[in-house]
Structure formats: C-alpha cells, structure tokens
Motif scaffolding. Structure first.
Motif, PDB file in Angstrom:
ATOM      1  N   UNK A 217      10.541  -3.292  -1.967  1.00 49.05           N
ATOM      2  CA  UNK A 217       8.960  -3.200  -0.748  1.00 49.05           C
ATOM      3  C   UNK A 217       8.807  -1.987  -0.351  1.00 49.05           C
ATOM      4  N   UNK A 218       9.667  -0.499  -0.547  1.00 49.50           N
ATOM      5  CA  UNK A 218       8.626   0.655  -0.200  1.00 49.50           C
ATOM      6  C   UNK A 218       7.733   0.837  -0.612  1.00 49.50           C
ATOM      7  N   UNK A 219       7.248   0.105  -1.068  1.00 49.94           N
ATOM      8  CA  UNK A 219       6.075   0.338  -1.404  1.00 49.94           C
ATOM      9  C   UNK A 219       4.769  -0.490  -0.554  1.00 49.94           C
ATOM     10  N   UNK A 220       5.034  -1.257   0.541  1.00 49.75           N
ATOM     11  CA  UNK A 220       4.623  -2.213   1.295  1.00 49.75           C
ATOM     12  C   UNK A 220       4.275  -1.373   2.642  1.00 49.75           C
ATOM     13  N   UNK A 221       2.781  -0.692   3.076  1.00 51.41           N
ATOM     14  CA  UNK A 221       3.164  -0.510   4.750  1.00 51.41           C
ATOM     15  C   UNK A 221       2.250  -1.741   5.420  1.00 51.41           C
ATOM     16  N   UNK A 222       3.526  -1.391   6.585  1.00 48.37           N
ATOM     17  CA  UNK A 222       3.403  -3.355   7.618  1.00 48.37           C
ATOM     18  C   UNK A 222       3.177  -2.078   8.465  1.00 48.37           C
ATOM     19  N   UNK A 223       1.896  -2.980   9.951  1.00 47.81           N
ATOM     20  CA  UNK A 223       1.223  -2.737  10.487  1.00 47.81           C
ATOM     21  C   UNK A 223       1.284  -3.263  11.769  1.00 47.81           C
ATOM     22  N   UNK A 224       1.184  -3.050  12.714  1.00 44.66           N
ATOM     23  CA  UNK A 224       0.984  -3.939  14.396  1.00 44.66           C
ATOM     24  C   UNK A 224      -0.362  -4.393  14.032  1.00 44.66           C
ATOM     25  N   UNK A 225      -1.275  -3.336  13.446  1.00 41.97           N
ATOM     26  CA  UNK A 225      -2.982  -3.364  12.985  1.00 41.97           C
ATOM     27  C   UNK A 225      -3.338  -3.904  12.332  1.00 41.97           C
ATOM     28  N   UNK A 226      -4.580  -4.642  12.320  1.00 40.99           N
ATOM     29  CA  UNK A 226      -5.701  -4.930  11.224  1.00 40.99           C
ATOM     30  C   UNK A 226      -5.950  -3.632  10.671  1.00 40.99           C
ATOM     31  N   UNK A 255       2.925 -10.215  15.477  1.00 38.09           N
ATOM     32  CA  UNK A 255       2.073 -10.307  14.009  1.00 38.09           C
ATOM     33  C   UNK A 255       2.378  -9.076  13.612  1.00 38.09           C
ATOM     34  N   UNK A 256       2.602  -8.712  12.193  1.00 39.65           N
ATOM     35  CA  UNK A 256       2.586  -7.804  11.084  1.00 39.65           C
ATOM     36  C   UNK A 256       1.560  -8.290  10.177  1.00 39.65           C
ATOM     37  N   UNK A 257       1.074  -6.837   9.828  1.00 44.16           N
ATOM     38  CA  UNK A 257       0.030  -7.085   8.769  1.00 44.16           C
ATOM     39  C   UNK A 257       0.956  -5.726   7.268  1.00 44.16           C
ATOM     40  N   UNK A 258       0.634  -6.287   6.154  1.00 46.80           N
ATOM     41  CA  UNK A 258       0.520  -5.767   5.024  1.00 46.80           C
ATOM     42  C   UNK A 258      -0.526  -4.926   4.513  1.00 46.80           C
ATOM     43  N   UNK A 259       0.273  -3.530   3.891  1.00 51.15           N
ATOM     44  CA  UNK A 259      -0.910  -3.172   3.157  1.00 51.15           C
ATOM     45  C   UNK A 259      -0.317  -2.230   1.554  1.00 51.15           C
ATOM     46  N   UNK A 260      -0.214  -2.710   0.206  1.00 48.00           N
ATOM     47  CA  UNK A 260      -0.165  -1.953  -0.824  1.00 48.00           C
ATOM     48  C   UNK A 260      -1.178  -0.652  -0.882  1.00 48.00           C
ATOM     49  N   UNK A 261      -1.638   0.030  -1.314  1.00 44.73           N
ATOM     50  CA  UNK A 261      -2.199   1.221  -2.170  1.00 44.73           C
ATOM     51  C   UNK A 261      -2.188   0.993  -3.303  1.00 44.73           C
ATOM     52  N   UNK A 268      -4.756  -2.047  -2.483  1.00 43.71           N
ATOM     53  CA  UNK A 268      -4.539  -3.059  -3.699  1.00 43.71           C
ATOM     54  C   UNK A 268      -3.774  -4.455  -2.899  1.00 43.71           C
ATOM     55  N   UNK A 269      -3.217  -4.893  -2.055  1.00 41.32           N
ATOM     56  CA  UNK A 269      -3.111  -6.074  -1.567  1.00 41.32           C
ATOM     57  C   UNK A 269      -2.380  -6.317  -0.364  1.00 41.32           C
ATOM     58  N   UNK A 270      -2.761  -7.123   0.188  1.00 42.27           N
ATOM     59  CA  UNK A 270      -2.928  -7.209   2.367  1.00 42.27           C
ATOM     60  C   UNK A 270      -1.655  -8.634   2.138  1.00 42.27           C
ATOM     61  N   UNK A 271      -1.409  -8.777   3.453  1.00 43.00           N
ATOM     62  CA  UNK A 271      -0.894 -10.154   4.128  1.00 43.00           C
ATOM     63  C   UNK A 271      -0.844 -10.017   5.131  1.00 43.00           C
ATOM     64  N   UNK A 272      -0.106 -11.563   5.905  1.00 45.08           N
ATOM     65  CA  UNK A 272      -0.594 -11.197   7.328  1.00 45.08           C
ATOM     66  C   UNK A 272       0.845 -11.980   7.761  1.00 45.08           C
ATOM     67  N   UNK A 273       1.915 -11.523   8.478  1.00 44.42           N
ATOM     68  CA  UNK A 273       3.111 -12.602   8.676  1.00 44.42           C
ATOM     69  C   UNK A 273       3.142 -12.338  11.211  1.00 44.42           C
ATOM     70  N   UNK A 274       2.948 -13.855  11.060  1.00 38.98           N
ATOM     71  CA  UNK A 274       3.031 -13.870  12.475  1.00 38.98           C
ATOM     72  C   UNK A 274       5.010 -14.488  13.089  1.00 38.98           C
ATOM     73  N   UNK A 275       5.437 -13.513  13.525  1.00 40.27           N
ATOM     74  CA  UNK A 275       7.175 -14.561  13.494  1.00 40.27           C
ATOM     75  C   UNK A 275       6.885 -15.018  15.583  1.00 40.27           C
ATOM     76  N   UNK A 303       8.447  -8.516   1.576  1.00 40.80           N
ATOM     77  CA  UNK A 303       8.596  -7.074   2.829  1.00 40.80           C
ATOM     78  C   UNK A 303       8.011  -7.860   3.739  1.00 40.80           C
ATOM     79  N   UNK A 304       7.566  -8.684   4.173  1.00 49.29           N
ATOM     80  CA  UNK A 304       6.931  -9.762   5.177  1.00 49.29           C
ATOM     81  C   UNK A 304       8.336 -10.305   5.575  1.00 49.29           C
TER      82      UNK A 304
END
Length: 353
Positions: A217-226, A255-261, A268-275, A303-304
């Motif tokens: 999951x280290x390939x996935x970047x998490x951010x608070x912004x889209x 809210x978190x936004x996941x991005x895979x380069x 390459x891939x994205x996703x959104x999470x809300x806790x 990762x999320x």
C-alpha cells in the motif's frame, strides 16, 4: 480517563491532529447539580474558528469551544493485527475481524448523507431537501427520514417548487429491501407518477479484513484534497469541476483521497474515503481502463481501509448501482454483503401519467 502528564493536565493536540482519534476533557461551568468537567472521545473532524468538532462512534458530532479545553490527547488506535495476504490467522481473531456489523437502514442513510454532504439543505419536517448545483443525484435529492410534517401531496408540491426555484428536477431517494425501509413511500410516489431510476445497492463489511487484501500500500498516496491528478481520472465532474462538486467531494467528517501513479507518470487509480465514527465510506473507486486487472482497485481499498482503521473505524459501507455486475462481484470478493437498496423517484413534467 487519564490525562495527567508529569503531574498536571495538558492539551496535547493541535490542528495538525484533525482526522485522528482523540480524547478531550472540557469545563462545563460546574453549576448546581452539574459536573465541572465532561469528557468526549472520537475523531477530531475539524478545528476552525476556535471550535473543535469531534465525531463519536455513534455518528454524533460534539462541538467544543477551544477555550473550554482542560486536557486532550491523541488516542492510540487499538487496531487488529494484520497478517500478510493469504496467511492464516489465529482462530480467536477471525470471527471478530470478519463479523459484518449490525446496522439499521436509517443509521446508514444518515452516515452516507454526512459523508456526501449537499451544498444547500432545507428541512421539511423529517425530510431533508438537498441541492448542489446538479452534481450527483445523492447531493440533489430529498432524503425522507420520517414524516414531512404535511400531507404528502402538499409536501410534494413544496419539493417540486423548491427544486424548480434552483433549476433542478424534483427527485426523492427511497430506501427499499428491508422492514425498516420506505416501501410505502415508494408505492405512494409510483401512484403519483414519479418515475423510478438509478436502482442502487448498499453493501457493508467488517473493515479490518479489507486492510489485509493488499500488501504494497506504500504505492498509494493519501491526501486531504482532490488534486489535479485525482480529478483527472474521476469522471463525474467534467473538464472543470464546479465549486459545488468540490464542496461535496471534500465535505464530510474526515475525508481522504487515494491516488496511485502509473509507470509513465499518469494517474492509474483513485478512491475516496470518509470516516464517520465507526463507519468508513468508500466511493469514487476508478482505475485507468488500460491498467485494469492488475489489482489496483484492491490496492486502493486496502490503503484506505488502513487509514480508516487508524482513525478508529471498524465497519465499511459503499454504494453500487444494481446493474453494475462487475463492481458487485468485485466487492463481494472483498467480503462485502448486501444491506439494503435504494432508488430515486423523479417528478415527471406535467404531473401524473
């Protein structure tokens, strides 16, 4: 609740801890018959203009004046121990980790509404009218959680007028498929000519097993912004996301936004999470069509899920259109099961058929 550090109470959280699970103590005034202090534990979902918002596992949001804080700290997450994908787990761990959470339909409706919040809302009895410039049906439809406080025909007239004033169609979301859903309302709307559309399934799962489905999951970047890379793959905002779309996407308790380069630098891939308390909501899972069937969707979900576990969540939910057989099969393989359904009822021009 132990707050003492070196013999005295301390406030050991800052705005940088938004998104973490915290424990706080505040002054209440200590009037006659009233405790001098009260405690709250939950996810610190915002800290703005001197006010902290803490979302408890129940979904309740507590607002606390910064000036009333006596002590506070980040709560270490009691996260279940994960194991490598495919490895066996101790027999005493598996049942609790994989148990599907118990939940009522209304609880999930309220959690989902907070996790995909409309830009504008107005109450009509126990109904909530929601508008967001037309960005997604969820954020531009009525959420009926009880009695509108008016006879149904009058309530529907109010709904049509409210949406008409905003240049939007009148749409009501109706939950179905369980004893605690809105089958009667669905029938009433059908009898008045409100057309059904976008049938959707709500799926739930225990959260911890999702974190075990992928290792790297280290390939996935998490951010608070889209960011621009995330939005480049998200296919529902158009070429230029509106302010309303951004407000909905970034709204919610945590809210978190996941991005895979990709290998060539693209997204390459994205996703959104809300806790939100015990619930982790997953949405906007997209994979570049040229890079599918490489495990990227599973990687993003894992990762999320790890992020949600770190914030104290224990249950997962998501929504899938009922005719999306591929997505339903994918989520079933990840351990999700069906909870309830919903669809939208749209007022047709000219009234009843």
């Amino acid at each position: 609740m132990e707050f003492l550090a070196g013999g005295r109470a301390e406030v050991r959280i800052t705005r940088a801890d938004v998104g973490k699970r915290v424990s706080v103590r505040r002054r209440t005034g200590g009037g006659p018959g009233e405790a001098a202090f009260t405690d709250a534990v939950g996810v610190l979902t915002s800290w703005e203009q001197g006010v902290l918002s803490i979302t408890r596992r129940s979904g309740e949001c507590v607002r606390i004046e910064e000036s009333s804080l006596v002590a506070a700290k980040v709560v270490p997450t009691r996260r279940p121990t994960t194991t490598p994908q495919g490895a066996s787990r101790p027999f005493w761990m598996a049942p609790a980790r994989r148990r599907v959470p118990a939940a009522g339909t209304r609880e999930l409706q309220q959690v989902a509404a907070r996790g995909w919040p409309a830009v504008e809302t107005e109450r009509l009895g126990e109904w909530t009218l929601r508008a967001s410039g037309g960005f997604t049906r969820r954020a531009n439809s009525v959420l009926p959680l009880g009695d509108p406080g008016l006879p149904l025909d009058e309530a529907l007239e109010r709904v049509e007028r409210w949406y008409g004033d905003r240049g939007l169609p009148a749409v009501i979301v109706v939950a179905t498929g369980r004893a605690d859903t809105d089958e009667e309302l669905a029938a009433e709307l059908a009898g008045r000519g409100w057309r059904d559309e976008a049938h959707t399934r709500v799926l739930i799962s225990a959260l911890a097993p999702l974190a075990d489905t992928a290792a790297d999951t280290a390939r996935v970047t998490l951010s608070r912004e889209a960011g621009a890379q995330w939005l480049a793959l998200y296919n529902r905002t158009g070429d230029a996301p509106t302010d309303q779309a951004r407000a909905v996407l970034t709204g919610g308790p945590s809210v978190w936004f996941a991005t895979v380069r990709g290998a060539e630098g693209g997204t390459a891939a994205i996703g959104r999470l809300v806790v939100d308390g015990r619930w982790a909501g997953f949405a906007a899972l997209e994979v570049d069509p040229a890079l599918r069937r490489q495990g990227l969707a599973t990687l993003v979900m894992a990762a999320l899920a790890e992020r949600a576990l770190d914030e104290g969540a224990s249950a997962a939910y998501l929504q899938v259109e009922a005719d999306n057989a591929g997505a339903l099969a994918f989520y079933e393989r990840l351990g999700f099961s069906d909870h309830h359904g919903y669809h939208y009822r749209r007022a047709l021009p000219g009234g009843r058929d």
